[in-house]
Design a protein around this motif. Sequence first.
Motif, PDB file in Angstrom:
ATOM      1  N   ARG A 351      38.861 -14.563  27.234  1.00 22.60           N
ATOM      2  CA  ARG A 351      37.543 -14.894  26.697  1.00 22.60           C
ATOM      3  C   ARG A 351      36.686 -13.652  26.549  1.00 22.60           C
ATOM      4  O   ARG A 351      35.893 -13.310  27.417  1.00 22.60           O
ATOM      5  CB  ARG A 351      36.843 -15.905  27.605  1.00 22.60           C
ATOM      6  CG  ARG A 351      37.584 -17.223  27.756  1.00 22.60           C
ATOM      7  CD  ARG A 351      36.882 -18.126  28.734  1.00 22.60           C
ATOM      8  NE  ARG A 351      36.675 -17.483  30.033  1.00 22.60           N
ATOM      9  CZ  ARG A 351      36.188 -18.085  31.098  1.00 22.60           C
ATOM     10  NH1 ARG A 351      35.828 -19.349  31.023  1.00 22.60           N
ATOM     11  NH2 ARG A 351      36.026 -17.442  32.222  1.00 22.60           N
ATOM     12  N   SER A 352      36.862 -12.954  25.470  1.00 26.63           N
ATOM     13  CA  SER A 352      36.011 -11.805  25.182  1.00 26.63           C
ATOM     14  C   SER A 352      35.997 -11.554  23.690  1.00 26.63           C
ATOM     15  O   SER A 352      37.049 -11.505  23.047  1.00 26.63           O
ATOM     16  CB  SER A 352      36.528 -10.559  25.914  1.00 26.63           C
ATOM     17  OG  SER A 352      35.726  -9.443  25.576  1.00 26.63           O
ATOM     18  N   THR A 353      34.803 -11.393  23.146  1.00 29.50           N
ATOM     19  CA  THR A 353      34.668 -11.061  21.731  1.00 29.50           C
ATOM     20  C   THR A 353      34.217  -9.619  21.551  1.00 29.50           C
ATOM     21  O   THR A 353      33.820  -9.221  20.462  1.00 29.50           O
ATOM     22  CB  THR A 353      33.653 -12.008  21.054  1.00 29.50           C
ATOM     23  OG1 THR A 353      32.406 -11.957  21.766  1.00 29.50           O
ATOM     24  CG2 THR A 353      34.182 -13.442  21.043  1.00 29.50           C
ATOM     25  N   TYR A 354      34.268  -8.842  22.650  1.00 29.98           N
ATOM     26  CA  TYR A 354      33.997  -7.414  22.586  1.00 29.98           C
ATOM     27  C   TYR A 354      35.333  -6.672  22.471  1.00 29.98           C
ATOM     28  O   TYR A 354      36.363  -7.143  22.958  1.00 29.98           O
ATOM     29  CB  TYR A 354      33.281  -6.927  23.847  1.00 29.98           C
ATOM     30  CG  TYR A 354      31.865  -7.427  24.010  1.00 29.98           C
ATOM     31  CD1 TYR A 354      30.782  -6.665  23.604  1.00 29.98           C
ATOM     32  CD2 TYR A 354      31.611  -8.664  24.599  1.00 29.98           C
ATOM     33  CE1 TYR A 354      29.484  -7.111  23.770  1.00 29.98           C
ATOM     34  CE2 TYR A 354      30.318  -9.129  24.768  1.00 29.98           C
ATOM     35  CZ  TYR A 354      29.258  -8.340  24.350  1.00 29.98           C
ATOM     36  OH  TYR A 354      27.974  -8.794  24.518  1.00 29.98           O
ATOM     37  N   TYR A 355      35.285  -5.490  21.888  1.00 26.68           N
ATOM     38  CA  TYR A 355      36.491  -4.668  21.869  1.00 26.68           C
ATOM     39  C   TYR A 355      36.822  -4.224  23.288  1.00 26.68           C
ATOM     40  O   TYR A 355      35.943  -3.808  24.049  1.00 26.68           O
ATOM     41  CB  TYR A 355      36.317  -3.457  20.956  1.00 26.68           C
ATOM     42  CG  TYR A 355      36.439  -3.787  19.485  1.00 26.68           C
ATOM     43  CD1 TYR A 355      37.616  -4.340  18.985  1.00 26.68           C
ATOM     44  CD2 TYR A 355      35.393  -3.561  18.605  1.00 26.68           C
ATOM     45  CE1 TYR A 355      37.737  -4.659  17.649  1.00 26.68           C
ATOM     46  CE2 TYR A 355      35.501  -3.876  17.261  1.00 26.68           C
ATOM     47  CZ  TYR A 355      36.685  -4.428  16.787  1.00 26.68           C
ATOM     48  OH  TYR A 355      36.803  -4.748  15.458  1.00 26.68           O
ATOM     49  N   SER A 356      38.090  -4.292  23.645  1.00 29.99           N
ATOM     50  CA  SER A 356      38.544  -3.972  24.995  1.00 29.99           C
ATOM     51  C   SER A 356      39.084  -2.543  25.057  1.00 29.99           C
ATOM     52  O   SER A 356      39.025  -1.788  24.093  1.00 29.99           O
ATOM     53  CB  SER A 356      39.617  -4.976  25.435  1.00 29.99           C
ATOM     54  OG  SER A 356      39.101  -6.287  25.419  1.00 29.99           O
ATOM     55  N   TYR A 357      39.638  -2.209  26.216  1.00 26.87           N
ATOM     56  CA  TYR A 357      40.145  -0.861  26.466  1.00 26.87           C
ATOM     57  C   TYR A 357      41.386  -0.976  27.338  1.00 26.87           C
ATOM     58  O   TYR A 357      41.459  -1.861  28.196  1.00 26.87           O
ATOM     59  CB  TYR A 357      39.079  -0.012  27.174  1.00 26.87           C
ATOM     60  CG  TYR A 357      39.507   1.402  27.513  1.00 26.87           C
ATOM     61  CD1 TYR A 357      39.350   2.437  26.595  1.00 26.87           C
ATOM     62  CD2 TYR A 357      40.060   1.689  28.758  1.00 26.87           C
ATOM     63  CE1 TYR A 357      39.733   3.722  26.910  1.00 26.87           C
ATOM     64  CE2 TYR A 357      40.441   2.979  29.085  1.00 26.87           C
ATOM     65  CZ  TYR A 357      40.278   3.997  28.157  1.00 26.87           C
ATOM     66  OH  TYR A 357      40.678   5.287  28.471  1.00 26.87           O
ATOM     67  N   ALA A 358      42.363  -0.103  27.127  1.00 29.34           N
ATOM     68  CA  ALA A 358      43.603  -0.158  27.917  1.00 29.34           C
ATOM     69  C   ALA A 358      44.043   1.238  28.330  1.00 29.34           C
ATOM     70  O   ALA A 358      43.765   2.232  27.655  1.00 29.34           O
ATOM     71  CB  ALA A 358      44.716  -0.838  27.115  1.00 29.34           C
ATOM     72  N   ASP A 359      44.734   1.293  29.439  1.00 26.82           N
ATOM     73  CA  ASP A 359      45.313   2.540  29.933  1.00 26.82           C
ATOM     74  C   ASP A 359      46.648   2.209  30.569  1.00 26.82           C
ATOM     75  O   ASP A 359      46.893   1.073  30.992  1.00 26.82           O
ATOM     76  CB  ASP A 359      44.387   3.193  30.969  1.00 26.82           C
ATOM     77  CG  ASP A 359      44.846   4.585  31.373  1.00 26.82           C
ATOM     78  OD1 ASP A 359      45.628   5.196  30.614  1.00 26.82           O
ATOM     79  OD2 ASP A 359      44.437   5.067  32.444  1.00 26.82           O
ATOM     80  N   ASN A 360      47.526   3.188  30.646  1.00 31.47           N
ATOM     81  CA  ASN A 360      48.797   2.998  31.338  1.00 31.47           C
ATOM     82  C   ASN A 360      48.536   2.709  32.814  1.00 31.47           C
ATOM     83  O   ASN A 360      47.734   3.388  33.455  1.00 31.47           O
ATOM     84  CB  ASN A 360      49.682   4.242  31.204  1.00 31.47           C
ATOM     85  CG  ASN A 360      50.184   4.430  29.794  1.00 31.47           C
ATOM     86  OD1 ASN A 360      50.585   3.472  29.144  1.00 31.47           O
ATOM     87  ND2 ASN A 360      50.160   5.647  29.302  1.00 31.47           N
ATOM     88  N   TYR A 361      49.230   1.696  33.329  1.00 31.32           N
ATOM     89  CA  TYR A 361      49.066   1.358  34.739  1.00 31.32           C
ATOM     90  C   TYR A 361      49.899   2.311  35.586  1.00 31.32           C
ATOM     91  O   TYR A 361      51.057   2.589  35.276  1.00 31.32           O
ATOM     92  CB  TYR A 361      49.504  -0.080  35.000  1.00 31.32           C
ATOM     93  CG  TYR A 361      49.414  -0.473  36.454  1.00 31.32           C
ATOM     94  CD1 TYR A 361      48.194  -0.805  37.024  1.00 31.32           C
ATOM     95  CD2 TYR A 361      50.546  -0.482  37.254  1.00 31.32           C
ATOM     96  CE1 TYR A 361      48.103  -1.154  38.355  1.00 31.32           C
ATOM     97  CE2 TYR A 361      50.470  -0.844  38.593  1.00 31.32           C
ATOM     98  CZ  TYR A 361      49.240  -1.172  39.140  1.00 31.32           C
ATOM     99  OH  TYR A 361      49.158  -1.501  40.457  1.00 31.32           O
TER     100      TYR A 361
END
Length: 423
Positions: A351-361
């Motif tokens: 539930r998010s309509t904002y752009y997200s962010y990801a990084d290698n775990y």
Amino acid sequence: MLEYLPNEVLLEILHRLPVKSLIQFRCVSKSYNSLITSPAFIKSSYTRSPSDSNKLIVRYLDVKSHVERYKLIHEDNDNNDSSSSEQIPDLEFPLRSSSWDYFQLVGSANGLFCLHEGKHFILWNPCIRKFITLPNPSFIDLFPRYLAVGFDLRTDDYKVARIAGNIRYEGAKPPLVLVEVYSVSEGSWRVTNGGDSYPPRITISNWHPQAAYLNGAVYFAANDWGDAQSSIVLSFDLGDEVFRLISLPNGKFGLDADIGTSVFNGLLSLICYGNQHLSIVKSCSVWVMKEDGVVDSWTKQFTIELNMLRWKVLGFLKNDHVLVQKIKSHGSKLLSYDPESQQVKNLGFYRSTYYSYADNYARNLTLLDKPNDVVSKRKVSKKRKCSQLDATSAFAGAGLLFSQQTQLFGKRKSSLSLYFLIL
């Protein structure tokens, strides 16, 4: 009686424990707590973590409950079913912003996230669920300002960089730039001479201001307003604290190019979005610098053809698949895109309509040796004291690894058996 274990066997056991068990193991004794929270162990734990992990940690903003959450995504290479992606329960960030809906994201390095709200900065390690609040910077009223977080390979230290001052394009006039760096090991901000090396006629992109971290430096997408009149990459080395420019393929990217910096397979990369029509992004190309600092080594790795409304590349999995966020009316889909087959796999909805962010775990214990920050402006986090149950769980985790240790140290099998019988 664990003090009778050979040191190399003890370290091998600790390094193989899950992070949760490792944190519980600190409750066994003061000596174990000192060992596990020592800078040497924290560093070795990260360097020994699996480099082939196919996991990304995704930060997203829950619009319904107004909280910040973190989701761990693991794509199963051996199963093409969309349900094969493993997702742990979402992790909620323990603080609330006082003036905005959410904290602003600075970026991340090795799974360590940096967030800010005005002059307040926070380092957050989701791996161990711990955060620290940084002291206020020296200067706070200079605009525009740009931020980055990274790891200094020379000093084995995480750093946050603030770049502020008059860096707008004003012809050949030298820019007035101040650079301040926070060091985790020193616990303080320091104004550097880095601003002296900031090149004239260069502005950092406002479209993709988050810098990518790679090998001791941070990389910003920028614009060259000089003779080149083109997009360019501006780097800041966290070791010598000097700015440098990296040119892009000649004639490929003008000042209006929609470009962001990233990392693909351990190499500096560019995520370049094509022209938009009625909010539809039809394609996105990924360029990679094959040789560090060699402009001629820029190579177009692949092009993503999706032809969808509101989508964004979040990151790259170790199997070269691309993690894509597709924003819908009531939330977002996470998609895995295979550039070779051009197949798309659904990895779930949130539930998010904002752009997200990801990084290698990454298995990162950074901040484990720091005091806990327990109070926020809107919420109190409770400290969990060590209990006998914590120590018992830790012993159980170590016992499960016993068979592995006897294989690695076969010559000591009988003595190891004796040690665990004593336990």
